[in-house]
Scaffold this motif. Structure first.
Motif, PDB file in Angstrom:
ATOM      1  N   LEU A 201       1.455  -0.898  -0.399  1.00 53.10           N
ATOM      2  CA  LEU A 201      -0.115  -0.018  -0.109  1.00 53.10           C
ATOM      3  C   LEU A 201       0.679   1.353  -0.169  1.00 53.10           C
ATOM      4  N   ALA A 202       1.576   1.182   0.990  1.00 51.49           N
ATOM      5  CA  ALA A 202       3.020   2.290   0.949  1.00 51.49           C
ATOM      6  C   ALA A 202       3.478   3.140  -0.766  1.00 51.49           C
ATOM      7  N   CYS A 203       3.728   1.307  -1.234  1.00 55.67           N
ATOM      8  CA  CYS A 203       4.131   1.816  -2.926  1.00 55.67           C
ATOM      9  C   CYS A 203       3.496   1.979  -3.672  1.00 55.67           C
ATOM     10  N   ALA A 204       2.305   1.551  -3.388  1.00 54.22           N
ATOM     11  CA  ALA A 204       0.956   1.695  -4.360  1.00 54.22           C
ATOM     12  C   ALA A 204       0.984   3.359  -4.090  1.00 54.22           C
ATOM     13  N   HIS A 205       0.422   4.188  -2.712  1.00 56.48           N
ATOM     14  CA  HIS A 205       0.777   5.735  -2.316  1.00 56.48           C
ATOM     15  C   HIS A 205       2.003   6.039  -3.213  1.00 56.48           C
ATOM     16  N   VAL A 209       1.013   9.233  -6.141  1.00 54.29           N
ATOM     17  CA  VAL A 209       1.847  10.828  -5.385  1.00 54.29           C
ATOM     18  C   VAL A 209       2.808  11.311  -7.461  1.00 54.29           C
ATOM     19  N   LEU A 210       3.682   9.961  -7.583  1.00 56.01           N
ATOM     20  CA  LEU A 210       4.507  10.721  -8.646  1.00 56.01           C
ATOM     21  C   LEU A 210       3.958  10.259 -10.003  1.00 56.01           C
ATOM     22  N   VAL A 211       2.924   9.517 -10.594  1.00 56.88           N
ATOM     23  CA  VAL A 211       2.033  10.457 -11.486  1.00 56.88           C
ATOM     24  C   VAL A 211       1.598  11.370 -11.476  1.00 56.88           C
ATOM     25  N   THR A 212       0.870  12.009  -9.914  1.00 55.64           N
ATOM     26  CA  THR A 212       0.215  12.948 -10.173  1.00 55.64           C
ATOM     27  C   THR A 212       0.515  13.917 -10.406  1.00 55.64           C
ATOM     28  N   ARG A 213       2.203  14.058  -9.202  1.00 58.10           N
ATOM     29  CA  ARG A 213       3.023  15.116 -10.079  1.00 58.10           C
ATOM     30  C   ARG A 213       3.490  15.591 -11.368  1.00 58.10           C
ATOM     31  N   ARG A 214       3.548  14.385 -11.928  1.00 63.22           N
ATOM     32  CA  ARG A 214       4.457  14.542 -13.178  1.00 63.22           C
ATOM     33  C   ARG A 214       3.342  14.742 -14.085  1.00 63.22           C
TER      34      ARG A 214
END
Length: 237
Positions: A201-205, A209-214
């Motif tokens: 779950l932490a890795c998915a979060h 977050v990384l995809v959202t920032r990009r």
């Protein structure tokens, strides 16, 4: 002639003075970040530590849910001391973040600064201090930090409040011991799966977050290029 370091307005602070200034402004972020990181570790290891090392779990994550969960499985006085100190340190960290205008971490936890702005009014600070004797939260800590309340006065209300609330939560956890013991036993039996699920779950979060920032970074140049060009005087009419 080149100006010397003794000329007025040209004196540069020494390295020790600059390091001291950085430490004074940076200690709230270091303290709060370390405690939140420890809380994350405690959350991931909660299924294992709840049955094997409940006192260590309180040291990592002294939240209300953890105190209620393992309150009946730990010695009261050591658990009370650890919970009081760590809960007070976290509140002090948020207080220091607000006092030194480090707002990014606060805004992520609160969601908006409007509540802090309302609570930080001068007339509400005395009531917030007395509220610390009952309970504390991020908004109250930040509102007192942005106001004129001194750190010593804040600690006078914070420490007794943290001790009182921790004692109540531990007592409630001890009273709920017959019911929480079954939950702790279930967590112990499924510890490996729950730990792996927490890591996943932490890795998915982190990926989200990384995809959202990009995606946001790609949309910003598009918005700039789609803005309407300025209207010249010759084009009017």
């Amino acid at each position: 002639m080149a100006p010397t370091s003794t000329e007025p307005g040209r004196i540069r602070p020494s390295r020790s003075a600059r390091a001291r200034a950085v430490l004074v402004r940076g200690w709230p972020a270091l303290l709060t970040g370390g405690l939140l990181a420890a809380g994350t570790v405690g959350l991931v290891l909660l299924p294992t530590l709840a049955s094997s090392a409940p006192l260590l779990l309180i040291a990592l994550r002294p939240t209300v849910s953890v105190l209620l969960l393992v309150g009946g499985d730990v010695a009261f006085l050591p658990a009370l001391l650890i919970a009081t100190v760590l809960r007070a340190l976290l509140d002090l960290g948020y207080f220091g973040l607000a006092r030194h205008n480090i707002r990014s971490l606060l805004l992520r936890r609160i969601g908006t600064s409007r509540l802090v702005t309302v609570l930080s009014r001068h007339g509400a600070q005395r009531g917030l201090l007395w509220f610390c004797l009952i309970n504390t939260n991020v908004a109250v800590d930040a509102a007192l930090g942005t106001g004129s309340v001194s750190t010593r006065r804040f600690l006078r209300f914070l420490i007794p409040g943290s001790m009182t609330s921790s004692a109540l939560y531990l007592s409630a956890g001890s009273a709920l011991g017959p019911w929480t013991s079954d939950l702790v036993r279930w967590l112990d039996n499924h510890a490996s799966l729950l730990v792996l699920g927490g890591i996943a779950l932490a890795c998915a979060h982190a990926v989200v977050v990384l995809v959202t920032r990009r995606v946001r970074a790609r949309r910003r140049p598009a918005r700039v290029t789609t803005t309407r060009p300025p209207v010249h005087v010759d084009d009017v009419g």
